[in-house]
Design a protein around this motif. Sequence first.
Motif, mmCIF file in Angstrom:
data_model
loop_
_atom_site.group_PDB
_atom_site.id
_atom_site.type_symbol
_atom_site.label_atom_id
_atom_site.label_comp_id
_atom_site.label_asym_id
_atom_site.label_seq_id
_atom_site.Cartn_x
_atom_site.Cartn_y
_atom_site.Cartn_z
ATOM 1 N N TRP A 87 0.812 -1.224 0.000
ATOM 2 C CA TRP A 87 0.000 0.000 0.000
ATOM 3 C C TRP A 87 0.840 1.267 0.000
ATOM 4 N N ARG A 100 9.226 5.906 -2.174
ATOM 5 C CA ARG A 100 9.824 6.297 -0.895
ATOM 6 C C ARG A 100 10.966 5.356 -0.526
ATOM 7 N N TYR A 114 11.905 4.511 2.650
ATOM 8 C CA TYR A 114 11.768 3.759 3.905
ATOM 9 C C TYR A 114 11.236 2.353 3.651
ATOM 10 N N GLU A 167 8.535 0.478 4.221
ATOM 11 C CA GLU A 167 7.256 0.176 3.561
ATOM 12 C C GLU A 167 7.324 0.504 2.067
ATOM 13 N N PHE A 224 -0.854 7.416 -8.527
ATOM 14 C CA PHE A 224 -0.259 6.491 -7.564
ATOM 15 C C PHE A 224 -0.452 5.046 -8.030
ATOM 16 N N MET A 272 8.118 -0.951 13.417
ATOM 17 C CA MET A 272 8.191 0.254 12.568
ATOM 18 C C MET A 272 7.073 1.238 12.939
ATOM 19 N N SER A 273 7.418 2.506 12.964
ATOM 20 C CA SER A 273 6.405 3.546 13.112
ATOM 21 C C SER A 273 6.272 4.250 11.767
ATOM 22 N N TYR A 274 5.123 4.101 11.179
ATOM 23 C CA TYR A 274 4.888 4.708 9.871
ATOM 24 C C TYR A 274 4.298 6.094 10.075
ATOM 25 N N ASP A 330 4.110 8.565 7.604
ATOM 26 C CA ASP A 330 4.029 9.229 6.293
ATOM 27 C C ASP A 330 2.624 9.089 5.724
ATOM 28 N N SER A 377 1.434 10.785 2.527
ATOM 29 C CA SER A 377 1.832 10.177 1.266
ATOM 30 C C SER A 377 0.849 9.060 0.902
ATOM 31 N N ALA A 378 0.670 8.114 1.802
ATOM 32 C CA ALA A 378 -0.325 7.054 1.611
ATOM 33 C C ALA A 378 -0.639 6.487 2.982
ATOM 34 N N ALA A 379 -1.899 6.280 3.259
ATOM 35 C CA ALA A 379 -2.298 5.697 4.539
ATOM 36 C C ALA A 379 -2.445 4.197 4.376
ATOM 37 N N PRO A 380 -2.089 3.425 5.405
ATOM 38 C CA PRO A 380 -2.353 1.983 5.338
ATOM 39 C C PRO A 380 -3.851 1.739 5.165
ATOM 40 N N LEU A 381 -4.178 0.601 4.580
ATOM 41 C CA LEU A 381 -5.590 0.296 4.335
ATOM 42 C C LEU A 381 -6.358 0.207 5.659
ATOM 43 N N HIS A 434 -6.519 6.673 -1.213
ATOM 44 C CA HIS A 434 -5.455 6.067 -0.408
ATOM 45 C C HIS A 434 -4.887 7.055 0.611
ATOM 46 N N ASP A 459 14.950 5.777 9.312
ATOM 47 C CA ASP A 459 14.445 4.484 8.841
ATOM 48 C C ASP A 459 15.110 3.352 9.619
ATOM 49 N N SER A 510 9.337 5.849 9.516
ATOM 50 C CA SER A 510 9.146 6.121 8.099
ATOM 51 C C SER A 510 8.565 7.517 7.956
ATOM 52 N N SER A 552 8.943 11.405 5.427
ATOM 53 C CA SER A 552 9.395 11.875 4.114
ATOM 54 C C SER A 552 10.048 13.227 4.261
ATOM 55 N N ARG A 606 9.092 15.667 7.088
ATOM 56 C CA ARG A 606 7.648 15.762 7.330
ATOM 57 C C ARG A 606 7.208 14.536 8.120
#
Lengths: 458, 458
Positions: free
Chosen positions: A28, A33, A35, A37, A232, B1-3, B5, B8-12, B196, B308, B313, B315, B343
């Motif tokens: 997803w 990027r 990183y 993911e 995307f 991992m701490s996401y 970002d 940019s795109a969010a996890p589902l 997304h 990272d 994660s 940007s 960011r």
Amino acid sequence: MSYFDAASAAPLHPVARQALLASLDEGWADPSRLYREGRRARMLLDAAREAAAEAVGCRADEVVFTASGTRAVHTGVAGALAGRRRAGRHLVVSAVEHSSVLHAGEAHAREGGTVTEVPVDRTGAVDPGAFGAALRDGTALACLQSANHEVGTEQPVARVAEVCRAAGVPLLVDAAQSLAWGPVDGEWSLLTGSAHKWGGPAGVGLLVVRKGVRFAVAGPADEREAGRAAGFENIPAIVAAVASLRAVRAEAAREAARLRELTDRLRARLPELVPDVEVVGDPVRRLPGIVTFSCLYVDGETLLHELDRAGFSVSSGSSCTSSTLTPSHVLRAMGVLSEGNVRVSLPFGAAEADVERFLEVLPGAVAGVRAKLGAPAPATVTEGDALVVDAVGKLCPVPVIELAKVIGDVPVGGTVRVLADDEAARLDIPAWCAMREQEYVGEEPAEKGTAYVVRRIR
Amino acid sequence: MSYFDAASAAPLHPVARQALLASLDEGWADPSRLYREGRRARMLLDAAREAAAEAVGCRADEVVFTASGTRAVHTGVAGALAGRRRAGRHLVVSAVEHSSVLHAGEAHAREGGTVTEVPVDRTGAVDPGAFGAALRDGTALACLQSANHEVGTEQPVARVAEVCRAAGVPLLVDAAQSLAWGPVDGEWSLLTGSAHKWGGPAGVGLLVVRKGVRFAVAGPADEREAGRAAGFENIPAIVAAVASLRAVRAEAAREAARLRELTDRLRARLPELVPDVEVVGDPVRRLPGIVTFSCLYVDGETLLHELDRAGFSVSSGSSCTSSTLTPSHVLRAMGVLSEGNVRVSLPFGAAEADVERFLEVLPGAVAGVRAKLGAPAPATVTEGDALVVDAVGKLCPVPVIELAKVIGDVPVGGTVRVLADDEAARLDIPAWCAMREQEYVGEEPAEKGTAYVVRRIR
């Protein structure tokens, strides 16, 4: 329910479903990027591109994933035309291409380009010589489908590719209908496909642009997919699409033989079971799963409703079932009957028992529709020595039904004029004449609509 | 991992996942078909459109589903410009729009249109008066984001919409970053979004065109989505996207308060924990989950790698992390430091403990990168009464590091010339002067690169 409309959209392949689920969690993030993911998403995308390239028979860096097959065609046609703009602005397409190709051609014509449609024979195939004759100085691109989406006829792509190569014209092959069955032979330059035709999810198209083919992307810049598909990347769907393509390819040879036997059976038995039916398309050089036929004196939409009620999902190229109110351009280009048209396109795994049940149900469904439509006596008058049938304001198949009712009243050698304003009559009256071995004299403008003149010769 | 970002795109979102799975079995068929599978797909699509319209605050027939947010922007901008072509060919955008809007503007300019970029203040916001002043006879369309994607600053959309309405110019609002949090206020004419970004799947964008807005679709015709989005509808993804939007909206008020507290904490403590850091963007009128800061004397790409490795994660808008090698157009338009830019955009549900751990890890990561970069002694010469630092051939942040090293050697009132050819220096040297309360005199062409002149005033 028996779903017999795989040429429109195939149900999701179980392998695609599994791959989609697995990659929803891994794919997803933004693959550009750096990183973790993002790198994981990039790896999935790269692997999918490699696998797609292997299935198509090209290099991975020639593969672009688009948001649909339609988008692949629009981008491919526009990009190839723009890339060859210095060569000229002439586009050659077959007359039976998918609407996405023809619409791309219309857009090109609106912008000042020219388009030549190469006609097809009665089976729906182009002649390579005729295709080559359409190429000229200033031809920037030629487009030919690998196989027709409405009647299943395979086109002589490899030979047409040779002709194009000799003329220095790139050939774009719309392989949407055939990619499940195997790669496209021959030295084509661009190729397009659509994942939901091979059991992949919606939202994924394939555009292949061979190295060395001039290509210029129109529209706003975007860095995704080598600048050729803005937006995307839909990685889970791409992964699922490619997994599905590999899965169907692994089954293709066995399944093609099985479906071909079923469609051969349909082709042979339909004319025995249903009176006045015309099975169209090439009987041999065709896709394994598609059979298309037209039934005289039948309204396609009503027949589709009857079949839906009996549990069969099929489509039709008759005018009555589409929002455009014009009969299929494919059937028209082939010069075959469009009324009461039905396309059966079997999905992977279609059950023999369902095909047999279709053969049981169809005769009654057709007879029922004919009985409903057959009631009104035709309004005829005699003008001089010609009988006139007034079917103005009546939709297909009524004009042909009324013609059939009066032809027995015409002396052999005499003519009947059918007045009609439904566009489908222009195709169906000549097709009826061919089926009934009567002479189609031609059409004339009439006070209301058009007069179609038929001479009774037997 | 701490996401971190999410911008940019969010996890589902789990709800999106469930909806996607459920509709894979129900929504794969062609919704324009009349048979059972087609009708079922059509019902899902219609319901999704109704729900999307409710979330946006518009009519269902104003909603078009596209294949991505980028595609929604490209189609929206091109369609509105074409629809108003008689009014003129002038486009107004803010200088900090998403690249999809700016690229659509560039495409318009290549075709002979004109584009005005409205500048922003140091927080990244446009002034409604200045925006209005850019409108003129012949302005066909104006575009303004609801909130900035890099720094989180909210734009005064409702007031700009009033100004546009008074001038008779339609306003397109790119709401990609804010739609999760609520509808966009004000009398906008067009709106775009991207699923997304709100926890929906990739492959779904939203384009809303208000009734009465002139709109003309460019490119090949296609009957899907009212002719405004070519290609087979991706119904499972659309259903999942809308389900996710409803789910995040239900949590939005509570989650916004929670994330705002976390980002307030970051904004307050970053300058305490890390020397020479500039937190950018509006401290109050901003999205709940975004904090952006820049670190003097730090290379953004190296810092991202360090973070990272530490499990974060994020940007960066620094030049070094993007393929384009130019620093973020947003930071440049704001006139703030771009070097060492990070960011942090927290996803829904981001854990407080992870934010705290980020605050623990960051100071060491920044110090480590600075130590690596700090080694070389600057090469200085004196030309007349001016000290010269030769940083030609050195990439950001080296020119600023070398400037900082020599400023103590310059007498108060004296100047130093920094020779540099990295484009980022043009932004970062003035930004360093503002942070250090030194005077930025200006730039001059030099034999090699550009000379940036700084006067020591304290």
